[in-house]
Design a protein around this motif. Sequence first.
Motif, PDB file in Angstrom:
ATOM      1  N   LYS A 330      46.728  16.554  -4.502  1.00 36.78           N
ATOM      2  CA  LYS A 330      46.225  16.691  -3.141  1.00 36.78           C
ATOM      3  C   LYS A 330      45.369  15.506  -2.732  1.00 36.78           C
ATOM      4  O   LYS A 330      45.262  15.168  -1.546  1.00 36.78           O
ATOM      5  CB  LYS A 330      45.418  17.982  -3.034  1.00 36.78           C
ATOM      6  CG  LYS A 330      44.900  18.290  -1.638  1.00 36.78           C
ATOM      7  CD  LYS A 330      44.100  19.584  -1.641  1.00 36.78           C
ATOM      8  CE  LYS A 330      43.516  19.873  -0.276  1.00 36.78           C
ATOM      9  NZ  LYS A 330      42.711  21.124  -0.279  1.00 36.78           N
ATOM     10  N   SER A 331      44.739  14.831  -3.690  1.00 32.32           N
ATOM     11  CA  SER A 331      43.857  13.708  -3.381  1.00 32.32           C
ATOM     12  C   SER A 331      44.612  12.478  -2.909  1.00 32.32           C
ATOM     13  O   SER A 331      43.996  11.531  -2.423  1.00 32.32           O
ATOM     14  CB  SER A 331      43.022  13.353  -4.613  1.00 32.32           C
ATOM     15  OG  SER A 331      43.860  12.984  -5.704  1.00 32.32           O
ATOM     16  N   GLY A 332      45.919  12.447  -3.075  1.00 32.95           N
ATOM     17  CA  GLY A 332      46.706  11.335  -2.550  1.00 32.95           C
ATOM     18  C   GLY A 332      47.242  10.425  -3.630  1.00 32.95           C
ATOM     19  O   GLY A 332      46.659  10.285  -4.707  1.00 32.95           O
ATOM     20  N   ALA A 333      48.358   9.772  -3.302  1.00 34.87           N
ATOM     21  CA  ALA A 333      49.019   8.886  -4.260  1.00 34.87           C
ATOM     22  C   ALA A 333      48.184   7.656  -4.621  1.00 34.87           C
ATOM     23  O   ALA A 333      48.152   7.265  -5.793  1.00 34.87           O
ATOM     24  CB  ALA A 333      50.382   8.467  -3.718  1.00 34.87           C
ATOM     25  N   PRO A 334      47.494   6.983  -3.665  1.00 32.54           N
ATOM     26  CA  PRO A 334      46.732   5.784  -4.055  1.00 32.54           C
ATOM     27  C   PRO A 334      45.661   6.059  -5.098  1.00 32.54           C
ATOM     28  O   PRO A 334      45.532   5.298  -6.064  1.00 32.54           O
ATOM     29  CB  PRO A 334      46.122   5.320  -2.724  1.00 32.54           C
ATOM     30  CG  PRO A 334      47.031   5.853  -1.687  1.00 32.54           C
ATOM     31  CD  PRO A 334      47.499   7.173  -2.198  1.00 32.54           C
ATOM     32  N   LEU A 335      44.907   7.137  -4.921  1.00 29.76           N
ATOM     33  CA  LEU A 335      43.842   7.432  -5.881  1.00 29.76           C
ATOM     34  C   LEU A 335      44.421   7.797  -7.248  1.00 29.76           C
ATOM     35  O   LEU A 335      43.937   7.337  -8.289  1.00 29.76           O
ATOM     36  CB  LEU A 335      42.968   8.573  -5.366  1.00 29.76           C
ATOM     37  CG  LEU A 335      41.795   8.985  -6.269  1.00 29.76           C
ATOM     38  CD1 LEU A 335      40.860   7.812  -6.502  1.00 29.76           C
ATOM     39  CD2 LEU A 335      41.039  10.165  -5.677  1.00 29.76           C
ATOM     40  N   PHE A 336      45.463   8.623  -7.258  1.00 32.79           N
ATOM     41  CA  PHE A 336      46.079   9.000  -8.516  1.00 32.79           C
ATOM     42  C   PHE A 336      46.699   7.785  -9.201  1.00 32.79           C
ATOM     43  O   PHE A 336      46.600   7.614 -10.422  1.00 32.79           O
ATOM     44  CB  PHE A 336      47.138  10.077  -8.275  1.00 32.79           C
ATOM     45  CG  PHE A 336      47.778  10.580  -9.531  1.00 32.79           C
ATOM     46  CD1 PHE A 336      47.055  11.304 -10.454  1.00 32.79           C
ATOM     47  CD2 PHE A 336      49.115  10.314  -9.794  1.00 32.79           C
ATOM     48  CE1 PHE A 336      47.643  11.766 -11.616  1.00 32.79           C
ATOM     49  CE2 PHE A 336      49.716  10.770 -10.945  1.00 32.79           C
ATOM     50  CZ  PHE A 336      48.985  11.497 -11.869  1.00 32.79           C
ATOM     51  N   GLY A 337      47.336   6.909  -8.410  1.00 32.98           N
ATOM     52  CA  GLY A 337      47.904   5.691  -8.982  1.00 32.98           C
ATOM     53  C   GLY A 337      46.836   4.765  -9.536  1.00 32.98           C
ATOM     54  O   GLY A 337      47.005   4.179 -10.616  1.00 32.98           O
ATOM     55  N   MET A 338      45.711   4.621  -8.817  1.00 31.62           N
ATOM     56  CA  MET A 338      44.617   3.790  -9.321  1.00 31.62           C
ATOM     57  C   MET A 338      44.034   4.361 -10.603  1.00 31.62           C
ATOM     58  O   MET A 338      43.681   3.609 -11.527  1.00 31.62           O
ATOM     59  CB  MET A 338      43.526   3.678  -8.250  1.00 31.62           C
ATOM     60  CG  MET A 338      43.824   2.683  -7.142  1.00 31.62           C
ATOM     61  SD  MET A 338      43.912   0.971  -7.747  1.00 31.62           S
ATOM     62  CE  MET A 338      42.235   0.742  -8.352  1.00 31.62           C
ATOM     63  N   MET A 339      43.940   5.689 -10.671  1.00 25.34           N
ATOM     64  CA  MET A 339      43.407   6.302 -11.874  1.00 25.34           C
ATOM     65  C   MET A 339      44.306   6.016 -13.082  1.00 25.34           C
ATOM     66  O   MET A 339      43.825   5.642 -14.160  1.00 25.34           O
ATOM     67  CB  MET A 339      43.263   7.812 -11.677  1.00 25.34           C
ATOM     68  CG  MET A 339      42.602   8.515 -12.854  1.00 25.34           C
ATOM     69  SD  MET A 339      42.802  10.308 -12.820  1.00 25.34           S
ATOM     70  CE  MET A 339      44.562  10.449 -13.197  1.00 25.34           C
ATOM     71  N   CYS A 340      45.621   6.164 -12.901  1.00 28.16           N
ATOM     72  CA  CYS A 340      46.549   5.896 -14.003  1.00 28.16           C
ATOM     73  C   CYS A 340      46.501   4.422 -14.406  1.00 28.16           C
ATOM     74  O   CYS A 340      46.524   4.090 -15.595  1.00 28.16           O
ATOM     75  CB  CYS A 340      47.967   6.289 -13.599  1.00 28.16           C
ATOM     76  SG  CYS A 340      48.208   8.060 -13.345  1.00 28.16           S
TER      77      CYS A 340
END
Length: 413
Positions: A330-340
């Motif tokens: 739910k937090s969005g693809a950019p944040l999840f991608g940056m985390m990975c």
Amino acid sequence: MPSPYSLPLHTLRLAGKCALPLIFWFAAGQLARFLLLYGATEVAYGDFQQVRLVAVMTLLTFIILTAMTVTTGMLYSLRGAMWEMRARVEEGEAQERFFRVLDRVAPAFAVLYLAWGFQTEDARDVYQMDLFHHFYDQLDAGWFGEESRVGRGLIDLDWRVSLGAMAVMFGLKWLFAKFVEQGKGGLYGFLAAFSEFAFVFYGLNATVFIADARSEWIEHRNVVAGTQEIWAEAQKNVPLWDAVTKFFGDVWPFVLDAVAVPLAWITVAMLVFGSYSDEARTLLKGTRLEKSVDRLEESHDITQKSFDQLTGGFRDRWLPLANSLRMAFKSGAPLFGMMCLCYVVISVTGQYAERGLMTLIGAQEEYAWAFMGPPVTFVRDMIVTVLTMSLLAAAYDIAATRARLNGEPLNDV
């Protein structure tokens, strides 16, 4: 509104503000882990062999519970520096006690730890400690042609003893799970996690024995033999079969390490920070399946009670975990991608930094790294773990802050 691309800076901010408690938790966990590993290599030898081997399995369980406690403690120590937690305090929400958080995290942690096979590394450490500690005993046995039990503390448990211990732990697991489902106080979640780990480890030898006997019987059946022949022919005749399977086999482990494993750990972080829900409606909100919840609530009382009895244990255990996964997306693809991306960068940089430091130190003799290597590895693991825990907290903090500023608080308990 914090940007998803500010995740690295926010990670360093949290790590700098909470460096001392993070280092303390990590150092205490490493000390406890070493003592438990050393105890597992000592208790395995002597009279009453089967009892001692059960004790080895118990110590392995405590090693994993130590990792769970340290992970929860490190994430818990970051709460004071997070924007989301300060906003909750300003709203009058009381801060949860550590043991309450640990009790909530324990069941989900046990599921994730076993599902992703993280216990393999702990078992390998027990085995390596045993070999290193009893090196000369194994060497003497090899010289004189004697049988050695060094390194067999996790595999020599008799299958009958293993099966009995497995049955006992299954009963305790079921009992503590019922207490958790009923919402009773105490550390029943922690005890349920202990029972879950012990159930797997105690029953491992019996499971292997029974599975080997079963596979030996099955592999001679005509249907199984015929299926294996068809599969072998398909591998030879289907175009691009080898190329596709080889590419998939080479890439898939990296996908798991770079995407699935960070997602598993962010789920643990969300449970620590209290962002979870045990309601099916929350998980299915905005989907077509939400209508099924409405229909169930409109059905007869007997139907609802029957459904609750049938799925109560499943819902209470898995819905909080599923809702945490939903919030990560739910937090969005950019944040999840940056985390990975940051997760991979921290891991890879730590490995190369350790290799570079060892090259810089240098050693004329190979055996010197037996006592020079552990301090370097300890420092590497400490820095990587501190940054990783800070990364998980920072990712949650940015997601929760963005959701709060948008008028949809992420904490939907």
